[in-house]
Design an enzyme around this catalytic site. Structure first.
Site, mmCIF file in Angstrom:
data_model
loop_
_atom_site.group_PDB
_atom_site.id
_atom_site.type_symbol
_atom_site.label_atom_id
_atom_site.label_comp_id
_atom_site.label_asym_id
_atom_site.label_seq_id
_atom_site.Cartn_x
_atom_site.Cartn_y
_atom_site.Cartn_z
ATOM 1 N N GLN A 1 21.596 132.197 -14.654
ATOM 2 C CA GLN A 1 20.479 132.517 -15.542
ATOM 3 C C GLN A 1 19.536 133.566 -14.958
ATOM 4 O OE1 GLN A 1 18.995 128.350 -15.573
ATOM 5 N NE2 GLN A 1 16.959 129.277 -15.508
ATOM 6 N N GLN B 1 13.477 128.651 -24.724
ATOM 7 C CA GLN B 1 14.482 127.770 -24.110
ATOM 8 C C GLN B 1 14.660 126.502 -24.947
ATOM 9 O OE1 GLN B 1 15.075 127.141 -19.760
ATOM 10 N NE2 GLN B 1 13.771 125.383 -20.095
ATOM 11 N N SER C 1 6.058 128.014 -11.030
ATOM 12 C CA SER C 1 6.350 128.292 -9.614
ATOM 13 C C SER C 1 6.039 129.755 -9.292
ATOM 14 C CB SER C 1 7.799 127.957 -9.290
ATOM 15 O OG SER C 1 8.632 128.439 -10.301
ATOM 16 N N HIS D 1 6.133 121.231 -9.501
ATOM 17 C CA HIS D 1 4.678 121.242 -9.671
ATOM 18 C C HIS D 1 4.323 120.243 -10.774
ATOM 19 C CE1 HIS D 1 5.452 123.621 -13.238
ATOM 20 N NE2 HIS D 1 6.058 124.540 -12.518
ATOM 21 N N GLY E 1 9.867 121.448 -21.082
ATOM 22 C CA GLY E 1 8.459 121.804 -21.246
ATOM 23 C C GLY E 1 8.254 122.820 -22.363
ATOM 24 N N GLN E 2 7.181 122.620 -23.106
ATOM 25 C CA GLN E 2 6.798 123.548 -24.185
ATOM 26 C C GLN E 2 6.566 124.965 -23.645
ATOM 27 O OE1 GLN E 2 6.682 123.251 -27.524
ATOM 28 N NE2 GLN E 2 6.125 125.411 -27.465
ATOM 29 N N HIS F 1 6.477 119.943 -13.992
ATOM 30 C CA HIS F 1 7.705 119.152 -13.877
ATOM 31 C C HIS F 1 7.379 117.657 -13.853
ATOM 32 C CE1 HIS F 1 8.827 122.956 -11.598
ATOM 33 N NE2 HIS F 1 9.753 122.915 -12.526
ATOM 34 N N MET G 1 14.644 123.508 -11.582
ATOM 35 C CA MET G 1 15.160 124.366 -10.510
ATOM 36 C C MET G 1 14.386 124.104 -9.216
ATOM 37 S SD MET G 1 16.457 127.838 -12.253
ATOM 38 C CE MET G 1 14.898 128.676 -12.349
HETATM 39 P P1 AMP Z 1 12.119 125.196 -14.139
HETATM 40 O O1 AMP Z 1 12.186 124.436 -12.870
HETATM 41 O O2 AMP Z 1 11.187 126.359 -14.111
HETATM 42 O O3 AMP Z 1 13.485 125.539 -14.701
HETATM 43 O O4 AMP Z 1 11.471 124.216 -15.212
HETATM 44 C C1 AMP Z 1 12.009 122.944 -15.439
HETATM 45 C C2 AMP Z 1 11.343 122.338 -16.626
HETATM 46 O O5 AMP Z 1 9.941 122.218 -16.405
HETATM 47 C C3 AMP Z 1 11.528 123.174 -17.906
HETATM 48 O O6 AMP Z 1 11.778 122.307 -18.985
HETATM 49 C C4 AMP Z 1 10.173 123.837 -18.033
HETATM 50 O O7 AMP Z 1 9.852 124.150 -19.383
HETATM 51 C C5 AMP Z 1 9.249 122.753 -17.517
HETATM 52 N N1 AMP Z 1 7.961 123.316 -17.108
HETATM 53 C C6 AMP Z 1 7.735 124.367 -16.290
HETATM 54 N N2 AMP Z 1 6.414 124.627 -16.213
HETATM 55 C C7 AMP Z 1 5.793 123.717 -16.999
HETATM 56 C C8 AMP Z 1 4.425 123.463 -17.350
HETATM 57 N N3 AMP Z 1 3.433 124.190 -16.858
HETATM 58 N N4 AMP Z 1 4.179 122.441 -18.205
HETATM 59 C C9 AMP Z 1 5.180 121.694 -18.721
HETATM 60 N N5 AMP Z 1 6.474 121.879 -18.421
HETATM 61 C C10 AMP Z 1 6.778 122.880 -17.592
#
Ligand code: AMP
Length: 275
Positions: free
Chosen positions: A52, A144, A177, A25, A138-139, A28, A21
Protein backbone atom coordinates in the site's frame (compact mmCIF):
# COMPACT_ATOMS: atom_id res chain seq x y z
CA UNK A 1 -3.87 -17.44 13.26
CA UNK A 2 -6.29 -19.28 10.96
CA UNK A 3 -6.37 -22.38 13.16
CA UNK A 4 -6.66 -20.28 16.30
CA UNK A 5 -9.67 -18.37 14.99
CA UNK A 6 -11.21 -21.63 13.74
CA UNK A 7 -11.03 -22.91 17.30
CA UNK A 8 -12.55 -19.68 18.65
CA UNK A 9 -15.45 -19.95 16.22
CA UNK A 10 -16.08 -23.53 17.34
CA UNK A 11 -16.31 -22.18 20.88
CA UNK A 12 -18.87 -19.62 19.66
CA UNK A 13 -16.66 -16.69 20.59
CA UNK A 14 -17.21 -13.47 18.68
CA UNK A 15 -14.04 -12.01 17.21
CA UNK A 16 -13.32 -8.29 16.94
CA UNK A 17 -10.42 -7.38 14.67
CA UNK A 18 -8.45 -4.12 14.56
CA UNK A 19 -6.00 -3.91 11.66
CA UNK A 20 -3.12 -1.46 12.17
CA UNK A 21 0.35 -0.70 10.93
CA UNK A 22 1.64 -0.18 14.47
CA UNK A 23 3.12 3.06 15.86
CA UNK A 24 0.03 3.00 18.00
CA UNK A 25 -1.61 6.18 19.25
CA UNK A 26 -4.92 7.08 20.86
CA UNK A 27 -6.74 6.79 17.52
CA UNK A 28 -5.86 3.10 17.34
CA UNK A 29 -6.61 2.61 21.01
CA UNK A 30 -10.14 3.96 20.67
CA UNK A 31 -10.78 1.31 18.00
CA UNK A 32 -9.45 -1.34 20.36
CA UNK A 33 -11.69 -0.11 23.17
CA UNK A 34 -14.69 -0.32 20.88
CA UNK A 35 -13.65 -3.83 19.81
CA UNK A 36 -13.29 -4.81 23.47
CA UNK A 37 -16.85 -3.70 24.19
CA UNK A 38 -18.37 -5.54 21.25
CA UNK A 39 -16.46 -8.82 21.06
CA UNK A 40 -15.39 -11.79 23.20
CA UNK A 41 -11.96 -11.89 21.62
CA UNK A 42 -9.95 -8.91 20.40
CA UNK A 43 -7.25 -9.40 17.78
CA UNK A 44 -4.99 -6.51 16.75
CA UNK A 45 -2.81 -6.90 13.70
CA UNK A 46 0.40 -4.96 13.32
CA UNK A 47 1.67 -5.18 9.78
CA UNK A 48 3.35 -2.46 7.77
CA UNK A 49 1.89 -3.49 4.47
CA UNK A 50 4.41 -2.98 1.67
CA UNK A 51 1.85 -3.10 -1.17
CA UNK A 52 0.00 0.00 0.00
CA UNK A 53 3.06 2.25 -0.10
CA UNK A 54 3.61 3.84 -3.46
CA UNK A 55 6.97 5.19 -2.36
CA UNK A 56 9.69 2.79 -1.24
CA UNK A 57 11.28 5.46 0.95
CA UNK A 58 8.01 6.06 2.78
CA UNK A 59 7.71 2.31 3.47
CA UNK A 60 11.30 2.14 4.71
CA UNK A 61 10.86 5.17 6.96
CA UNK A 62 7.56 4.01 8.47
CA UNK A 63 8.03 3.74 12.27
CA UNK A 64 8.28 0.15 13.54
CA UNK A 65 8.57 -0.79 17.20
CA UNK A 66 6.69 -3.96 17.99
CA UNK A 67 7.92 -4.09 21.58
CA UNK A 68 6.72 -0.55 22.32
CA UNK A 69 3.36 -1.31 20.68
CA UNK A 70 2.99 -4.53 22.70
CA UNK A 71 3.67 -2.59 25.90
CA UNK A 72 0.94 -0.08 24.98
CA UNK A 73 -1.48 -2.90 24.17
CA UNK A 74 -0.81 -4.65 27.50
CA UNK A 75 -3.08 -2.05 29.14
CA UNK A 76 -5.98 -2.74 26.77
CA UNK A 77 -7.08 -6.34 27.29
CA UNK A 78 -6.13 -7.39 23.79
CA UNK A 79 -6.29 -11.16 23.41
CA UNK A 80 -3.94 -11.57 20.46
CA UNK A 81 -1.47 -9.46 18.54
CA UNK A 82 -1.04 -10.73 15.00
CA UNK A 83 2.29 -9.47 13.67
CA UNK A 84 3.02 -11.55 10.59
CA UNK A 85 6.19 -11.07 8.61
CA UNK A 86 5.95 -10.00 5.01
CA UNK A 87 6.42 -13.51 3.65
CA UNK A 88 3.53 -14.93 5.71
CA UNK A 89 1.17 -12.50 4.02
CA UNK A 90 2.75 -12.45 0.57
CA UNK A 91 4.09 -15.94 -0.07
CA UNK A 92 6.32 -17.10 -2.91
CA UNK A 93 5.00 -16.15 -6.35
CA UNK A 94 2.22 -14.06 -4.83
CA UNK A 95 0.14 -12.83 -7.77
CA UNK A 96 -3.43 -12.08 -6.69
CA UNK A 97 -4.56 -8.54 -5.92
CA UNK A 98 -7.94 -7.06 -5.06
CA UNK A 99 -8.89 -4.00 -7.07
CA UNK A 100 -12.01 -2.07 -6.04
CA UNK A 101 -13.28 -0.17 -9.07
CA UNK A 102 -14.56 3.42 -9.05
CA UNK A 103 -13.59 4.27 -5.48
CA UNK A 104 -9.85 3.96 -5.65
CA UNK A 105 -8.52 6.35 -8.29
CA UNK A 106 -9.76 9.66 -6.84
CA UNK A 107 -8.67 11.68 -3.79
CA UNK A 108 -6.04 9.59 -1.92
CA UNK A 109 -5.94 7.12 -4.82
CA UNK A 110 -4.97 9.91 -7.23
CA UNK A 111 -2.19 11.09 -4.95
CA UNK A 112 -1.01 7.57 -4.12
CA UNK A 113 -1.39 5.26 -7.14
CA UNK A 114 -1.85 1.63 -6.15
CA UNK A 115 -2.43 2.49 -2.50
CA UNK A 116 -5.97 1.12 -2.26
CA UNK A 117 -5.12 -1.99 -4.23
CA UNK A 118 -2.59 -2.72 -1.49
CA UNK A 119 -5.10 -1.91 1.25
CA UNK A 120 -7.89 -4.00 -0.33
CA UNK A 121 -5.53 -6.93 -0.89
CA UNK A 122 -4.13 -7.04 2.62
CA UNK A 123 -7.56 -6.56 4.22
CA UNK A 124 -8.89 -9.45 2.12
CA UNK A 125 -6.01 -11.70 3.23
CA UNK A 126 -6.45 -10.68 6.88
CA UNK A 127 -10.24 -11.13 6.77
CA UNK A 128 -9.83 -14.57 5.18
CA UNK A 129 -7.31 -15.60 7.81
CA UNK A 130 -9.17 -14.28 10.85
CA UNK A 131 -12.79 -14.28 9.62
CA UNK A 132 -13.76 -11.66 12.24
CA UNK A 133 -17.34 -10.94 13.26
CA UNK A 134 -16.48 -7.25 13.51
CA UNK A 135 -13.64 -5.22 12.04
CA UNK A 136 -12.90 -1.71 13.27
CA UNK A 137 -11.71 1.21 11.17
CA UNK A 138 -11.24 4.91 11.89
CA UNK A 139 -13.35 7.63 10.28
CA UNK A 140 -10.11 9.53 9.72
CA UNK A 141 -9.45 7.37 6.65
CA UNK A 142 -12.86 7.92 5.07
CA UNK A 143 -11.98 6.69 1.59
CA UNK A 144 -10.48 3.54 3.08
CA UNK A 145 -13.82 2.92 4.79
CA UNK A 146 -15.74 3.35 1.52
CA UNK A 147 -13.35 0.88 -0.17
CA UNK A 148 -13.52 -1.69 2.61
CA UNK A 149 -17.30 -1.49 2.93
CA UNK A 150 -17.54 -2.02 -0.83
CA UNK A 151 -15.19 -5.00 -0.88
CA UNK A 152 -16.83 -6.59 2.16
CA UNK A 153 -20.19 -6.50 0.37
CA UNK A 154 -18.86 -7.45 -3.05
CA UNK A 155 -16.79 -10.41 -1.87
CA UNK A 156 -19.41 -11.59 0.63
CA UNK A 157 -17.37 -11.38 3.82
CA UNK A 158 -19.38 -12.20 6.90
CA UNK A 159 -17.76 -9.32 8.78
CA UNK A 160 -19.48 -6.22 10.04
CA UNK A 161 -17.46 -3.06 9.46
CA UNK A 162 -17.56 -0.75 12.46
CA UNK A 163 -16.47 2.83 11.97
CA UNK A 164 -15.12 4.71 14.98
CA UNK A 165 -14.86 8.51 15.23
CA UNK A 166 -11.63 10.38 14.58
CA UNK A 167 -9.62 10.98 17.73
CA UNK A 168 -8.07 14.43 17.87
CA UNK A 169 -5.45 16.30 19.81
CA UNK A 170 -6.69 19.15 21.97
CA UNK A 171 -6.02 21.55 19.10
CA UNK A 172 -8.37 19.57 16.86
CA UNK A 173 -5.56 18.02 14.81
CA UNK A 174 -6.47 14.42 13.94
CA UNK A 175 -4.07 11.97 15.57
CA UNK A 176 -1.73 10.28 13.13
CA UNK A 177 1.65 8.61 13.25
CA UNK A 178 2.73 11.25 10.70
CA UNK A 179 2.18 14.09 13.19
CA UNK A 180 5.48 13.16 14.83
CA UNK A 181 7.23 14.38 11.67
CA UNK A 182 5.76 17.89 11.96
CA UNK A 183 7.85 20.67 13.49
CA UNK A 184 6.18 22.29 16.49
CA UNK A 185 5.33 25.31 14.33
CA UNK A 186 3.78 23.11 11.62
CA UNK A 187 1.86 21.15 14.21
CA UNK A 188 0.32 24.31 15.59
CA UNK A 189 -0.53 25.49 12.09
CA UNK A 190 -2.10 22.13 11.17
CA UNK A 191 -4.96 22.78 13.61
CA UNK A 192 -6.38 24.96 10.80
CA UNK A 193 -7.62 21.77 9.09
CA UNK A 194 -10.14 20.97 11.79
CA UNK A 195 -11.17 24.63 12.08
CA UNK A 196 -11.89 24.67 8.34
CA UNK A 197 -13.91 21.45 8.49
CA UNK A 198 -15.85 22.82 11.42
CA UNK A 199 -16.67 25.97 9.47
CA UNK A 200 -18.07 23.86 6.65
CA UNK A 201 -20.13 21.89 9.13
CA UNK A 202 -21.53 25.06 10.69
CA UNK A 203 -22.31 26.52 7.26
CA UNK A 204 -24.15 23.31 6.32
CA UNK A 205 -26.06 23.43 9.59
CA UNK A 206 -27.04 27.01 8.79
CA UNK A 207 -28.49 25.87 5.49
CA UNK A 208 -25.63 26.04 2.98
CA UNK A 209 -26.27 23.16 0.56
CA UNK A 210 -24.04 24.14 -2.34
CA UNK A 211 -21.07 21.78 -2.52
CA UNK A 212 -18.80 24.21 -4.36
CA UNK A 213 -19.48 26.88 -1.73
CA UNK A 214 -18.77 24.44 1.08
CA UNK A 215 -15.49 23.39 -0.55
CA UNK A 216 -14.60 27.08 -0.90
CA UNK A 217 -15.22 27.71 2.78
CA UNK A 218 -12.77 24.93 3.64
CA UNK A 219 -10.21 26.03 1.05
CA UNK A 220 -10.25 29.69 2.07
CA UNK A 221 -9.85 28.90 5.73
CA UNK A 222 -6.92 26.55 5.14
CA UNK A 223 -5.31 29.02 2.73
CA UNK A 224 -5.35 31.62 5.51
CA UNK A 225 -2.56 29.56 7.10
CA UNK A 226 0.75 30.38 5.36
CA UNK A 227 2.36 27.01 6.18
CA UNK A 228 -0.48 25.02 4.62
CA UNK A 229 -0.32 23.71 1.02
CA UNK A 230 -3.63 22.22 -0.06
CA UNK A 231 -3.56 19.02 -2.09
CA UNK A 232 -7.35 18.75 -2.43
CA UNK A 233 -10.59 19.79 -0.76
CA UNK A 234 -13.47 17.61 -1.93
CA UNK A 235 -17.18 17.48 -1.24
CA UNK A 236 -18.36 14.04 -2.35
CA UNK A 237 -20.96 11.37 -1.70
CA UNK A 238 -19.76 9.42 1.34
CA UNK A 239 -20.36 6.02 -0.25
CA UNK A 240 -19.65 6.46 -3.96
CA UNK A 241 -17.08 9.26 -3.51
CA UNK A 242 -18.60 11.01 -6.53
CA UNK A 243 -18.55 14.79 -6.54
CA UNK A 244 -21.95 16.22 -5.71
CA UNK A 245 -23.58 19.56 -6.44
CA UNK A 246 -25.86 19.85 -3.44
CA UNK A 247 -25.98 18.35 0.02
CA UNK A 248 -29.16 16.26 -0.04
CA UNK A 249 -30.50 13.34 1.91
CA UNK A 250 -27.44 11.15 1.59
CA UNK A 251 -24.42 11.71 3.84
CA UNK A 252 -21.70 13.85 2.32
CA UNK A 253 -17.99 13.57 2.90
CA UNK A 254 -15.90 16.72 3.09
CA UNK A 255 -12.34 15.44 2.68
CA UNK A 256 -9.06 17.31 2.60
CA UNK A 257 -5.38 16.59 2.13
CA UNK A 258 -2.95 19.30 3.15
CA UNK A 259 0.82 19.45 3.22
CA UNK A 260 2.78 21.07 6.01
CA UNK A 261 6.43 20.99 5.03
CA UNK A 262 7.25 17.39 4.06
CA UNK A 263 4.21 15.93 5.79
CA UNK A 264 0.90 15.27 4.07
CA UNK A 265 -2.11 15.14 6.36
CA UNK A 266 -5.67 14.04 5.63
CA UNK A 267 -8.86 14.73 7.52
CA UNK A 268 -12.60 14.87 6.88
CA UNK A 269 -16.04 15.51 8.26
CA UNK A 270 -19.45 14.11 7.39
CA UNK A 271 -22.43 16.34 6.60
CA UNK A 272 -25.97 15.14 6.41
CA UNK A 273 -29.16 17.01 5.70
CA UNK A 274 -30.57 15.86 9.01
CA UNK A 275 -27.97 17.76 11.01
P1 AMP B 1 -2.95 2.76 10.45
O1 AMP B 1 -2.13 2.12 11.50
O2 AMP B 1 -2.56 4.16 10.12
O3 AMP B 1 -3.13 1.89 9.22
O4 AMP B 1 -4.41 2.91 11.06
C1 AMP B 1 -5.08 1.80 11.59
C2 AMP B 1 -6.49 2.19 11.89
O5 AMP B 1 -6.53 3.25 12.83
C3 AMP B 1 -7.26 2.66 10.64
O6 AMP B 1 -8.56 2.13 10.68
C4 AMP B 1 -7.27 4.16 10.84
O7 AMP B 1 -8.39 4.78 10.22
C5 AMP B 1 -7.39 4.27 12.35
N1 AMP B 1 -6.96 5.59 12.81
C6 AMP B 1 -5.81 6.23 12.52
N2 AMP B 1 -5.80 7.46 13.08
C7 AMP B 1 -6.98 7.59 13.75
C8 AMP B 1 -7.58 8.63 14.53
N3 AMP B 1 -6.96 9.78 14.75
N4 AMP B 1 -8.81 8.39 15.04
C9 AMP B 1 -9.46 7.23 14.82
N5 AMP B 1 -8.94 6.21 14.11
C10 AMP B 1 -7.73 6.39 13.57
Amino acid sequence: MASLTRKLRREHKTIGFVPTMGALHEGHLSLIQEARQMSDIVIVSIFVNPTQFNEKEDFKKYPRDLTADAVILSDYQVDYIFAPDEHEIYGDNFSTYVYVENLTETLEGAARPGHFRGVATVVTILFNTIRPDFAFFGQKDAQQIAVIERLTKDLGFDTEIIVAPTIREESGLAMSSRNARLTSEEKKAAAIIYEALREAKIAAKNGERNAVKLAEIVREKIESEPLARIDYTAVVDKETLEYIEKVGEKPVLVAVAVRFGAVRLIDNTILSAKQ
